[in-house]
Write an enzyme that holds these catalytic residues in place. Sequence first.
Site, PDB file in Angstrom:
ATOM      1  N   ALA A   1      24.178   1.456  -8.052  1.00 57.34           N
ATOM      2  CA  ALA A   1      24.403   2.807  -8.563  1.00 57.34           C
ATOM      3  C   ALA A   1      23.230   3.678  -8.120  1.00 57.34           C
ATOM      4  O   ALA A   1      22.087   3.438  -8.518  1.00 57.34           O
ATOM      5  CB  ALA A   1      24.522   2.785 -10.088  1.00 57.34           C
ATOM      6  N   MET A   2      23.502   4.692  -7.298  1.00 56.85           N
ATOM      7  CA  MET A   2      22.448   5.507  -6.704  1.00 56.85           C
ATOM      8  C   MET A   2      22.583   6.946  -7.209  1.00 56.85           C
ATOM      9  O   MET A   2      23.481   7.679  -6.805  1.00 56.85           O
ATOM     10  CB  MET A   2      22.519   5.435  -5.188  1.00 56.85           C
ATOM     11  N   SER A   3      21.681   7.328  -8.098  1.00 56.70           N
ATOM     12  CA  SER A   3      21.731   8.655  -8.708  1.00 56.70           C
ATOM     13  C   SER A   3      21.173   9.732  -7.804  1.00 56.70           C
ATOM     14  O   SER A   3      21.411  10.922  -8.016  1.00 56.70           O
ATOM     15  CB  SER A   3      20.944   8.653 -10.016  1.00 56.70           C
TER      16      SER A   3
ATOM     17  N   GLY B   1      17.796   9.567  -7.320  1.00 58.21           N
ATOM     18  CA  GLY B   1      16.402   9.544  -7.734  1.00 58.21           C
ATOM     19  C   GLY B   1      15.642   8.389  -7.112  1.00 58.21           C
ATOM     20  O   GLY B   1      16.209   7.527  -6.436  1.00 58.21           O
TER      21      GLY B   1
ATOM     22  N   ASP C   1      14.066   5.820  -8.606  1.00 60.87           N
ATOM     23  CA  ASP C   1      14.260   4.498  -9.205  1.00 60.87           C
ATOM     24  C   ASP C   1      15.470   3.773  -8.611  1.00 60.87           C
ATOM     25  O   ASP C   1      15.382   2.612  -8.218  1.00 60.87           O
ATOM     26  CB  ASP C   1      14.415   4.616 -10.720  1.00 60.87           C
ATOM     27  N   SER C   2      16.601   4.455  -8.562  1.00 61.56           N
ATOM     28  CA  SER C   2      17.802   3.804  -8.032  1.00 61.56           C
ATOM     29  C   SER C   2      17.672   3.534  -6.537  1.00 61.56           C
ATOM     30  O   SER C   2      18.261   2.580  -6.024  1.00 61.56           O
ATOM     31  CB  SER C   2      19.042   4.649  -8.324  1.00 61.56           C
TER      32      SER C   2
ATOM     33  N   CYS D   1      26.691   6.808 -22.305  1.00 59.61           N
ATOM     34  CA  CYS D   1      26.932   6.784 -20.858  1.00 59.61           C
ATOM     35  C   CYS D   1      26.784   5.371 -20.315  1.00 59.61           C
ATOM     36  O   CYS D   1      27.598   4.915 -19.499  1.00 59.61           O
ATOM     37  CB  CYS D   1      25.964   7.728 -20.151  1.00 59.61           C
TER      38      CYS D   1
ATOM     39  N   GLY E   1      18.742   1.409 -11.553  1.00 57.05           N
ATOM     40  CA  GLY E   1      17.292   1.611 -11.557  1.00 57.05           C
ATOM     41  C   GLY E   1      16.690   1.654 -12.943  1.00 57.05           C
ATOM     42  O   GLY E   1      15.586   2.174 -13.124  1.00 57.05           O
TER      43      GLY E   1
ATOM     44  N   CYS F   1      21.380  15.166 -19.570  1.00 55.53           N
ATOM     45  CA  CYS F   1      21.644  15.563 -18.194  1.00 55.53           C
ATOM     46  C   CYS F   1      22.631  16.712 -18.090  1.00 55.53           C
ATOM     47  O   CYS F   1      22.534  17.542 -17.193  1.00 55.53           O
ATOM     48  CB  CYS F   1      22.135  14.372 -17.385  1.00 55.53           C
TER      49      CYS F   1
END
Length: 365
Positions: A6-8, A10, A12-13, A101, A125, A197
Amino acid sequence: MRVVAAMSGGVDSAVAAARMLDAGHEVVGVHLALSRSAATLRESARGCCTLEDAGDARRVADMLGIPFYVWDLADRFQRDVMDDFVAEYAAGRTPNPCLRCNEKIKFSALLDKALALGFDAVATGHYAQIVDGPAGRELHRAVDAAKDQSYVLGVLTAEQLAHAFFPLGDTTKPMVREEAAARGFYVAKKPDSYDICFIPDGDTRGWLTKRLGEQPGEILDADGSVVGHHEGAYGFTIGQRKGLGLDRSAMDGQARYVVGIDRAANTVTIGTADLLGVDEIVGMRALWCGPVPTGPSRLGAQVRAHGEEVPATVEADGARVRVVLDRRIRGVAPGQSVVLYDGTRVVGSATIETAGRARHTEPAS
């Protein structure tokens, strides 16, 4: 393993995806489109899920040489997170949208879709650790206490943990940024996003007012006398001190906090700090990360993402749980979540239904 990262968009991901690839997994990057009308640019450090974020995630995926997709979960996010958020505040409760979420989107909708497509797991992340224990995979606190996100993952079940990876749990945030810079990731210095968010300007009361409208009512002191008026009881939460719009000098000069919300009467009750302390929590919708505790169990209880863990005696009864704290704590609101720990291991969580005083304990901290 075949893993969805899962790549936001940001840092961390991005590093989490890179580490999964380094570990030899077959990785596919997925960005979740959670907004029905995503902005082109981030409005502030609070926001996320913008077109800019999707572009940042795609650039990292291209650098890693992995496939990249955008999965549209906007309708599901609207229904399960945003609409739930409004409904909870309308009922006088204080929800945590990050837990919802994780429960409904990242480890239900996303994981279910990934498994249906033949993937083995989802990697995110989040700062938390998964450890192989005697009864299966266990969720534990992260090494970096300042970034630990195990609280917002306390809604995960043992089955979901069996298909989850948190590659950053053994690393501090500065180390993650250094690693991202060393890998040449553009997002290495990108600011973190913050709660909530979908309310990028941070004005929760204003956001709710647009959806629920003004609902004028009275603000009462602890003795029942009217000391002010409000435009909607949904705009308050237990423990709130700021934004009450009161003249303390007209009372006794002491600070006042929200100590009660009566949605049926549309009133908000305020009182001094000593009225906020509670030592008994009754939770509903209990979710367990592993075996359910049997009989009275000595565990730690935490009611905020970065709050203090308090020793407690816990008794579980089906989907309900009773938590008696060793000492009183303040500002516990219905709708929040209590997450239970055994050392660093997350035992489970429950949505707070009521909070009160079971007996005499140490004064609230």
